[in-house]
Design a protein around this motif. Structure first.
Motif, PDB file in Angstrom:
ATOM      1  N   THR A  91       0.855  -1.186   0.000  1.00 17.08           N
ATOM      2  CA  THR A  91       0.000   0.000   0.000  1.00 17.08           C
ATOM      3  C   THR A  91       0.893   1.238   0.000  1.00 17.08           C
ATOM      4  O   THR A  91       2.100   1.158   0.199  1.00 17.08           O
ATOM      5  N   TYR A  92       0.274   2.387  -0.230  1.00 16.77           N
ATOM      6  CA  TYR A  92       0.985   3.651  -0.105  1.00 16.77           C
ATOM      7  C   TYR A  92       0.051   4.671   0.530  1.00 16.77           C
ATOM      8  O   TYR A  92      -1.175   4.546   0.453  1.00 16.77           O
ATOM      9  N   LYS A  93       0.637   5.688   1.154  1.00 13.40           N
ATOM     10  CA  LYS A  93      -0.134   6.752   1.781  1.00 13.40           C
ATOM     11  C   LYS A  93       0.019   8.040   0.984  1.00 13.40           C
ATOM     12  O   LYS A  93       1.106   8.351   0.485  1.00 13.40           O
ATOM     13  N   SER A  94      -1.070   8.754   0.877  1.00  9.21           N
ATOM     14  CA  SER A  94      -1.084  10.013   0.144  1.00  9.21           C
ATOM     15  C   SER A  94      -1.723  11.081   1.021  1.00  9.21           C
ATOM     16  O   SER A  94      -2.648  10.789   1.799  1.00  9.21           O
ATOM     17  N   TYR A  95      -1.237  12.327   0.883  1.00 16.56           N
ATOM     18  CA  TYR A  95      -1.682  13.423   1.745  1.00 16.56           C
ATOM     19  C   TYR A  95      -2.097  14.619   0.896  1.00 16.56           C
ATOM     20  O   TYR A  95      -1.514  14.879  -0.167  1.00 16.56           O
ATOM     21  N   PHE A  96      -3.079  15.370   1.394  1.00 14.36           N
ATOM     22  CA  PHE A  96      -3.763  16.384   0.595  1.00 14.36           C
ATOM     23  C   PHE A  96      -4.089  17.598   1.456  1.00 14.36           C
ATOM     24  O   PHE A  96      -4.415  17.471   2.643  1.00 14.36           O
ATOM     25  N   CYS A  97      -3.988  18.778   0.844  1.00 16.65           N
ATOM     26  CA  CYS A  97      -4.349  20.020   1.540  1.00 16.65           C
ATOM     27  C   CYS A  97      -4.923  20.994   0.522  1.00 16.65           C
ATOM     28  O   CYS A  97      -4.287  21.286  -0.496  1.00 16.65           O
ATOM     29  N   ALA A  98      -6.137  21.491   0.761  1.00 17.13           N
ATOM     30  CA  ALA A  98      -6.795  22.405  -0.177  1.00 17.13           C
ATOM     31  C   ALA A  98      -7.176  23.707   0.511  1.00 17.13           C
ATOM     32  O   ALA A  98      -7.720  23.702   1.622  1.00 17.13           O
ATOM     33  N   ASP A  99      -6.885  24.817  -0.162  1.00 15.65           N
ATOM     34  CA  ASP A  99      -7.319  26.144   0.266  1.00 15.65           C
ATOM     35  C   ASP A  99      -8.100  26.790  -0.873  1.00 15.65           C
ATOM     36  O   ASP A  99      -7.884  26.475  -2.056  1.00 15.65           O
ATOM     37  N   PHE A 100      -8.969  27.709  -0.514  1.00 15.90           N
ATOM     38  CA  PHE A 100      -9.881  28.297  -1.492  1.00 15.90           C
ATOM     39  C   PHE A 100      -9.702  29.811  -1.548  1.00 15.90           C
ATOM     40  O   PHE A 100      -9.362  30.446  -0.548  1.00 15.90           O
ATOM     41  N   GLY A 101      -9.923  30.376  -2.728  1.00 19.83           N
ATOM     42  CA  GLY A 101      -9.789  31.812  -2.901  1.00 19.83           C
ATOM     43  C   GLY A 101     -10.754  32.331  -3.947  1.00 19.83           C
ATOM     44  O   GLY A 101     -11.270  31.585  -4.786  1.00 19.83           O
ATOM     45  N   GLY A 102     -10.991  33.640  -3.879  1.00 21.41           N
ATOM     46  CA  GLY A 102     -11.859  34.282  -4.867  1.00 21.41           C
ATOM     47  C   GLY A 102     -13.302  34.374  -4.472  1.00 21.41           C
ATOM     48  O   GLY A 102     -14.091  35.059  -5.128  1.00 21.41           O
ATOM     49  N   ALA A 103     -13.694  33.670  -3.411  1.00 25.57           N
ATOM     50  CA  ALA A 103     -15.090  33.676  -2.970  1.00 25.57           C
ATOM     51  C   ALA A 103     -15.137  33.460  -1.465  1.00 25.57           C
ATOM     52  O   ALA A 103     -14.299  32.762  -0.902  1.00 25.57           O
ATOM     53  N   SER A 104     -16.114  34.055  -0.807  1.00 30.16           N
ATOM     54  CA  SER A 104     -16.260  33.886   0.637  1.00 30.16           C
ATOM     55  C   SER A 104     -17.021  32.593   0.936  1.00 30.16           C
ATOM     56  O   SER A 104     -17.923  32.185   0.208  1.00 30.16           O
ATOM     57  N   VAL A 105     -16.607  31.947   2.037  1.00 28.88           N
ATOM     58  CA  VAL A 105     -17.194  30.666   2.413  1.00 28.88           C
ATOM     59  C   VAL A 105     -18.592  30.878   3.001  1.00 28.88           C
ATOM     60  O   VAL A 105     -18.786  31.707   3.891  1.00 28.88           O
ATOM     61  N   ARG A 106     -19.546  30.129   2.499  1.00 23.12           N
ATOM     62  CA  ARG A 106     -20.905  30.151   3.055  1.00 23.12           C
ATOM     63  C   ARG A 106     -21.036  29.119   4.167  1.00 23.12           C
ATOM     64  O   ARG A 106     -21.504  29.431   5.258  1.00 23.12           O
ATOM     65  N   ASP A 107     -20.635  27.887   3.894  1.00 20.29           N
ATOM     66  CA  ASP A 107     -20.608  26.840   4.911  1.00 20.29           C
ATOM     67  C   ASP A 107     -19.756  25.685   4.399  1.00 20.29           C
ATOM     68  O   ASP A 107     -19.297  25.688   3.251  1.00 20.29           O
TER      69      ASP A 107
END
Length: 370
Positions: free
Chosen positions: A216-232
């Motif tokens: 097996t292998y492990k994978s890691y992820f990180c996401a950030d958002f821009g251009g719009a305000s978060v509603r929920d």
């Protein structure tokens, strides 16, 4: 590969000595016009057709439910997500495609009206909307959303353009982006996700199977958002989602039942309709994935065009040592030649300091299938 690179370097020095600098610059720009990443993207070609730097670890493209060992195919199948880890030319079972994103509108802004599972959310792309060139990939979905992507070494920047659409009550619909804790092969053994309530940052990790071979292998992820305000934001499981809780762990369990799950962020639609998603990837840790993204694609205003230009310059630099004397070759032949040279630099990938088996700053190039 080393012998080929030395041979090409000798050819490069010879031709650069013969050609004036101005002609070299013009020739390099022309070379990129001949590269067609879509060659081999159907009928068993299994190539990666998306955005990448030379030998880049991050490889962003639309994932389809057809011939998808490289993520995308021009076989007219449906898009099931957009992800940033791929390989090229592997054949066999689909490889990588970890943690796909999927943009959509939820009817009447009701979260449970969103389409969460892979088969339910799948949508065809518009055939003549596909744009693929070194460092850049784009297409339009039949639901009207336009997607573009480019990459740095260990991160990708996705730009989703949501057209203005209203619900049954006349109010504007909110852009919605989900993250699926899966891969192209649906081989996930277990995974964790955490969604930040204020910023919308999504951190995730998972254990997966290679498309062939053992272990097996492990994978890691990180996401950030821009251009719009978060509603929920929140978590989804199977065909339902909610704003609480914000954390989730899933596993196959003793009966091997595959639970579809992930996270989501919903936005107030910006005036221009554009929501940017910066994705960092790593084979070391989630913290490393976030660090890769922050270092290589600074925010909060993500410069998509600047990142695309940087990718094109990187490809120009790598291809510049080679030249072809004009005359006697058709455009199709030139396209095949330059596209072939381009593909020699998609793999292996630069995994320097990204090998979980040991820590070293020495140059290290590899891939699961190299």
């Amino acid at each position: 590969m080393a012998v080929l690179q030395r041979y090409l370097s000798i050819i490069s020095l010879y031709y650069l000595w013969l050609i004036p600098l101005g002609q070299v610059v013009a020739a390099v720009h022309e070379i990129l016009e001949y590269v067609n990443p879509l060659i081999g993207s159907t009928n068993g070609g299994n190539v990666f057709a998306g955005a990448s730097l030379p030998y880049g670890m991050a490889k962003a493209v639309a994932d389809v439910d057809g011939q998808n060992t490289g993520g995308f195919s021009t076989d007219g199948s449906r898009v099931i997500g957009f992800s940033a880890l791929h390989d090229s030319g592997t054949g066999g079972n689909p490889s990588l495609g970890n943690f796909p994103l999927f943009p959509q509108y939820c009817p009447d802004n009701v979260i449970d009206n969103c389409k969460f599972p892979r088969d339910a959310r799948a949508v065809h792309y518009v055939n003549d909307s596909v744009v693929a060139r070194p460092g850049h990939f784009a297409l339009s979905l039949e639901n009207g959303i336009h997607a573009e992507m480019t990459t740095s070494e260990h991160a990708a920047l996705f730009r989703f353009n949501f057209p203005p659409i209203t619900g049954s009550d006349g109010s504007p619909l909110s852009p919605f982006v989900l993250l699926d804790l899966t891969d192209l092969w649906e081989s996930r053994q277990n995974a964790s996700i955490s969604v930040d309530d204020s910023s919308g940052r999504i951190r995730a990790n998972g254990t997966f199977l290679p498309s062939f071979g053992a272990g097996t292998y492990k994978s890691y992820f990180c996401a950030d958002f821009g251009g719009a305000s978060v509603r929920d934001s929140g978590i989804w499981v199977n065909n339902r989602g909610g704003t609480e809780p914000k954390d989730l762990f899933v596993t196959r369990g003793f009966n091997q039942f595959y639970l579809q799950a992930g996270g989501f962020v919903r936005f107030h639609r910006p005036q221009d309709g554009i929501v940017n998603v910066r994705v960092g990837v790593s084979f070391i840790s989630t913290d490393r994935a976030c660090e890769n993204a922050e270092k290589e694609i600074p925010g909060p205003e993500y410069d998509f065009n600047g990142l695309t230009d940087r990718a094109e310059k990187a490809w120009s630099e790598k291809l510049s040592p080679i030249s072809v004397k004009s005359g006697g070759a058709s455009k199709d032949l030139l396209s095949s030649f330059w596209s072939g040279i381009y593909r020699t630099m998609l793999d292996p990938q630069d995994l320097t300091d990204e090998n979980p088996l040991w820590k070293s700053d020495e140059p290290y190039f590899d891939s699961f299938y190299w």
